[in-house]
Design a protein around this motif. Structure first.
Motif, PDB file in Angstrom:
ATOM      1  N   CYS A 136      24.731  47.061 105.369  1.00 48.08           N
ATOM      2  CA  CYS A 136      24.703  47.956 106.530  1.00 48.08           C
ATOM      3  C   CYS A 136      24.650  47.149 107.832  1.00 48.08           C
ATOM      4  O   CYS A 136      25.272  47.530 108.824  1.00 48.08           O
ATOM      5  N   GLY A 137      23.914  46.037 107.826  1.00 50.99           N
ATOM      6  CA  GLY A 137      23.899  45.169 108.994  1.00 50.99           C
ATOM      7  C   GLY A 137      25.275  44.594 109.287  1.00 50.99           C
ATOM      8  O   GLY A 137      25.691  44.499 110.451  1.00 50.99           O
ATOM      9  N   MET A 138      25.999  44.221 108.231  1.00 54.30           N
ATOM     10  CA  MET A 138      27.362  43.711 108.396  1.00 54.30           C
ATOM     11  C   MET A 138      28.279  44.778 108.978  1.00 54.30           C
ATOM     12  O   MET A 138      29.085  44.517 109.880  1.00 54.30           O
ATOM     13  N   ILE A 139      28.148  45.999 108.461  1.00 51.58           N
ATOM     14  CA  ILE A 139      29.005  47.094 108.935  1.00 51.58           C
ATOM     15  C   ILE A 139      28.774  47.354 110.414  1.00 51.58           C
ATOM     16  O   ILE A 139      29.723  47.471 111.209  1.00 51.58           O
ATOM     17  N   ILE A 140      27.500  47.459 110.798  1.00 54.04           N
ATOM     18  CA  ILE A 140      27.167  47.726 112.203  1.00 54.04           C
ATOM     19  C   ILE A 140      27.654  46.591 113.102  1.00 54.04           C
ATOM     20  O   ILE A 140      28.165  46.822 114.204  1.00 54.04           O
ATOM     21  N   LEU A 141      27.517  45.359 112.612  1.00 57.36           N
ATOM     22  CA  LEU A 141      27.941  44.201 113.405  1.00 57.36           C
ATOM     23  C   LEU A 141      29.467  44.160 113.537  1.00 57.36           C
ATOM     24  O   LEU A 141      29.995  43.949 114.634  1.00 57.36           O
ATOM     25  N   PHE A 142      30.171  44.363 112.442  1.00 60.02           N
ATOM     26  CA  PHE A 142      31.642  44.314 112.473  1.00 60.02           C
ATOM     27  C   PHE A 142      32.231  45.423 113.345  1.00 60.02           C
ATOM     28  O   PHE A 142      33.278  45.241 113.969  1.00 60.02           O
ATOM     29  N   LEU A 143      31.548  46.576 113.392  1.00 57.62           N
ATOM     30  CA  LEU A 143      32.074  47.722 114.136  1.00 57.62           C
ATOM     31  C   LEU A 143      31.474  47.838 115.538  1.00 57.62           C
ATOM     32  O   LEU A 143      31.741  48.816 116.236  1.00 57.62           O
ATOM     33  N   SER A 144      30.680  46.871 115.936  1.00 62.03           N
ATOM     34  CA  SER A 144      30.064  46.902 117.261  1.00 62.03           C
ATOM     35  C   SER A 144      31.133  46.924 118.354  1.00 62.03           C
ATOM     36  O   SER A 144      32.118  46.179 118.274  1.00 62.03           O
ATOM     37  N   PRO A 145      30.965  47.767 119.392  1.00 63.06           N
ATOM     38  CA  PRO A 145      31.961  47.820 120.471  1.00 63.06           C
ATOM     39  C   PRO A 145      31.965  46.577 121.355  1.00 63.06           C
ATOM     40  O   PRO A 145      32.934  46.329 122.079  1.00 63.06           O
ATOM     41  N   SER A 146      30.921  45.754 121.299  1.00 64.73           N
ATOM     42  CA  SER A 146      30.848  44.572 122.175  1.00 64.73           C
ATOM     43  C   SER A 146      31.165  43.277 121.434  1.00 64.73           C
ATOM     44  O   SER A 146      31.954  42.467 121.912  1.00 64.73           O
ATOM     45  N   VAL A 147      30.576  43.084 120.230  1.00 66.70           N
ATOM     46  CA  VAL A 147      30.780  41.811 119.521  1.00 66.70           C
ATOM     47  C   VAL A 147      31.496  41.979 118.184  1.00 66.70           C
ATOM     48  O   VAL A 147      31.733  40.998 117.487  1.00 66.70           O
ATOM     49  N   GLY A 148      31.839  43.200 117.823  1.00 68.37           N
ATOM     50  CA  GLY A 148      32.456  43.458 116.530  1.00 68.37           C
ATOM     51  C   GLY A 148      33.864  42.895 116.418  1.00 68.37           C
ATOM     52  O   GLY A 148      34.677  43.017 117.341  1.00 68.37           O
ATOM     53  N   VAL A 149      34.160  42.292 115.257  1.00 65.66           N
ATOM     54  CA  VAL A 149      35.472  41.689 115.047  1.00 65.66           C
ATOM     55  C   VAL A 149      36.578  42.740 115.035  1.00 65.66           C
ATOM     56  O   VAL A 149      37.705  42.487 115.467  1.00 65.66           O
ATOM     57  N   ILE A 150      36.259  43.942 114.561  1.00 69.11           N
ATOM     58  CA  ILE A 150      37.260  45.016 114.510  1.00 69.11           C
ATOM     59  C   ILE A 150      37.723  45.377 115.919  1.00 69.11           C
ATOM     60  O   ILE A 150      38.923  45.501 116.192  1.00 69.11           O
ATOM     61  N   ASN A 151      36.766  45.524 116.831  1.00 74.42           N
ATOM     62  CA  ASN A 151      37.124  45.881 118.206  1.00 74.42           C
ATOM     63  C   ASN A 151      37.813  44.722 118.920  1.00 74.42           C
ATOM     64  O   ASN A 151      38.651  44.946 119.804  1.00 74.42           O
ATOM     65  N   HIS A 152      37.490  43.498 118.573  1.00 75.35           N
ATOM     66  CA  HIS A 152      38.193  42.346 119.151  1.00 75.35           C
ATOM     67  C   HIS A 152      39.668  42.374 118.752  1.00 75.35           C
ATOM     68  O   HIS A 152      40.552  42.080 119.575  1.00 75.35           O
ATOM     69  N   VAL A 153      39.939  42.743 117.506  1.00 79.52           N
ATOM     70  CA  VAL A 153      41.325  42.845 117.043  1.00 79.52           C
ATOM     71  C   VAL A 153      42.042  43.976 117.768  1.00 79.52           C
ATOM     72  O   VAL A 153      43.206  43.841 118.199  1.00 79.52           O
ATOM     73  N   LEU A 154      41.347  45.118 117.924  1.00 79.17           N
ATOM     74  CA  LEU A 154      41.959  46.259 118.616  1.00 79.17           C
ATOM     75  C   LEU A 154      42.279  45.915 120.067  1.00 79.17           C
ATOM     76  O   LEU A 154      43.349  46.261 120.584  1.00 79.17           O
ATOM     77  N   GLU A 155      41.351  45.240 120.720  1.00 79.56           N
ATOM     78  CA  GLU A 155      41.578  44.858 122.118  1.00 79.56           C
ATOM     79  C   GLU A 155      42.718  43.851 122.241  1.00 79.56           C
ATOM     80  O   GLU A 155      43.459  43.845 123.225  1.00 79.56           O
ATOM     81  N   ALA A 156      42.870  43.004 121.224  1.00 75.62           N
ATOM     82  CA  ALA A 156      43.946  42.011 121.250  1.00 75.62           C
ATOM     83  C   ALA A 156      45.327  42.658 121.188  1.00 75.62           C
ATOM     84  O   ALA A 156      46.305  42.089 121.696  1.00 75.62           O
ATOM     85  N   ILE A 157      45.409  43.839 120.585  1.00 70.80           N
ATOM     86  CA  ILE A 157      46.704  44.530 120.501  1.00 70.80           C
ATOM     87  C   ILE A 157      46.808  45.669 121.523  1.00 70.80           C
ATOM     88  O   ILE A 157      47.698  46.520 121.411  1.00 70.80           O
ATOM     89  N   GLY A 158      45.869  45.678 122.491  1.00 70.96           N
ATOM     90  CA  GLY A 158      45.970  46.630 123.592  1.00 70.96           C
ATOM     91  C   GLY A 158      45.265  47.945 123.398  1.00 70.96           C
ATOM     92  O   GLY A 158      45.462  48.885 124.181  1.00 70.96           O
ATOM     93  N   ILE A 159      44.442  48.072 122.379  1.00 74.93           N
ATOM     94  CA  ILE A 159      43.704  49.320 122.135  1.00 74.93           C
ATOM     95  C   ILE A 159      42.273  49.128 122.624  1.00 74.93           C
ATOM     96  O   ILE A 159      41.624  48.135 122.285  1.00 74.93           O
ATOM     97  N   PRO A 160      41.748  50.057 123.434  1.00 77.71           N
ATOM     98  CA  PRO A 160      40.383  49.908 123.953  1.00 77.71           C
ATOM     99  C   PRO A 160      39.342  49.959 122.832  1.00 77.71           C
ATOM    100  O   PRO A 160      39.558  50.570 121.781  1.00 77.71           O
ATOM    101  N   ALA A 161      38.216  49.302 123.071  1.00 76.28           N
ATOM    102  CA  ALA A 161      37.140  49.238 122.076  1.00 76.28           C
ATOM    103  C   ALA A 161      36.594  50.626 121.777  1.00 76.28           C
ATOM    104  O   ALA A 161      36.538  51.500 122.644  1.00 76.28           O
TER     105      ALA A 161
END
Length: 311
Positions: A136-161
């Motif tokens: 659960c800690g991993m999930i929350i961290l990966f999906l975090s709007p500030s440091v999450g890797v998922i949102n970093h990928v989305l922002e890299a392709i032009g999608i807002p966090a």
């Protein structure tokens, strides 16, 4: 005309069979003792659901209130929402997570490169050994709007966090699919065992007749593991309202509570946080009764349709 065995003869056969298999019966003794201690003796406390429990007075001296706490739960504003959330989450998880281990086992069983198959099995088994808290800690961290890797990928392709954990529309999908990722490999083990019991002669004969790998799976492997799959499906249906507490509670917050509040989290809050033991016991007993009824119904239907059942 054969003579029917008398009661004395039947009794003698039973005694001789028991003596012959005495070592096997002794293996069952520890399991029977543990089951009695941890499953049957605690049933004494079920009466708390029908009493206004007072820890000072004890269970038997607490006043009897009958069905009061059940009626209180049925009339509660949380009744419909918790039942709905639990059923949706449980059925969603069952529909998604039940067939995937079967598909994985069938695919890897037909995969002839043993070295790569072992690597794939190891990779799929590994998430099962991650504790729920860590996961659960991993999930929350990966999906975090500030440091999450998922949102970093989305922002890299032009999608807002996106704050995934604050969106009710995403919560059930996150819960179910992360559960699939964690449990699929380990759940497929029992199907590998069932596939290992299939005679190689059946495959060899089918190959001589020109059967393809897909046809082997469809006409040999799948039909022969269906009894195992049916039993597991019956057992899963018997816990339809018993969605795990830890993961739901750890992924829950005030913004997604309307879809993440399930029976187990509600029981925890009213029982341990609000210290209303009788009310929480009544809810837990209701949950158990519904699961038992579902188990009996699904088992009966399976027995009539396929001949496979738990009893």
């Amino acid at each position: 005309m054969k003579e029917k065995p008398t009661k004395a003869k039947k009794k003698g056969r039973t005694i001789r069979a028991f003596k012959r298999d005495i070592s096997l019966w002794l293996f069952c003794v520890p399991g029977v003792i543990l089951t009695f201690i941890f499953s049957y003796i605690p049933m004494y406390g079920v009466q708390i659901a029908f009493r206004r429990f007072n820890a000072t007075a004890g269970i038997t001296k607490s006043p009897w209130v009958g069905m009061y706490y059940f009626e209180r739960f049925f009339n509660s504003p949380y009744f419909a929402s918790t039942i709905k959330n639990t059923l949706i989450l449980s059925l969603y998880g069952l529909v998604v997570s039940f067939p995937i281990p079967i598909i994985l086992a069938l695919m890897l069983n037909s995969f002839r490169h043993k070295r790569y198959r072992k690597v794939i099995q190891t990779v799929t088994y590994a998430p099962n050994f991650i504790s729920t808290v860590v996961m659960c800690g991993m999930i929350i961290l990966f999906l975090s709007p500030s440091v999450g890797v998922i949102n970093h990928v989305l922002e890299a392709i032009g999608i807002p966090a996106v704050n995934f954990m604050a969106k009710k529309a995403y919560w059930r999908h996150i819960y179910v699919w992360t559960g699939v990722w964690q449990s699929t490999g380990w759940s497929s083990v029992i199907y590998f065992a069932a596939l290992a019991g299939i005679s190689p002669e059946l495959h060899e004969a089918a190959k001589v007749d020109g059967a393809t790998k897909l046809q082997l799976i469809r006409h040999i492997d799948l039909p022969l593991i269906m009894p195992t799959a049916t039993i597991l499906l019956i057992m899963n249906c018997g816990s339809i309202l018993s969605v795990g507490f830890e993961k739901a509670f750890l992924l829950q917050n005030n913004l997604n509570a309307s879809v993440s509040e399930i029976i187990s989290t509600y029981v925890y809050k009213v029982g341990l946080i609000n210290n209303d033991m009788s009310y929480s016991s009544a809810i837990g007993l209701f949950n158990t009764i519904v699961n038992m009824v579902m188990l009996i119904i699904v088992n009966t239907i399976s027995d009539k349709l396929s001949g496979n059942s738990l009893w």
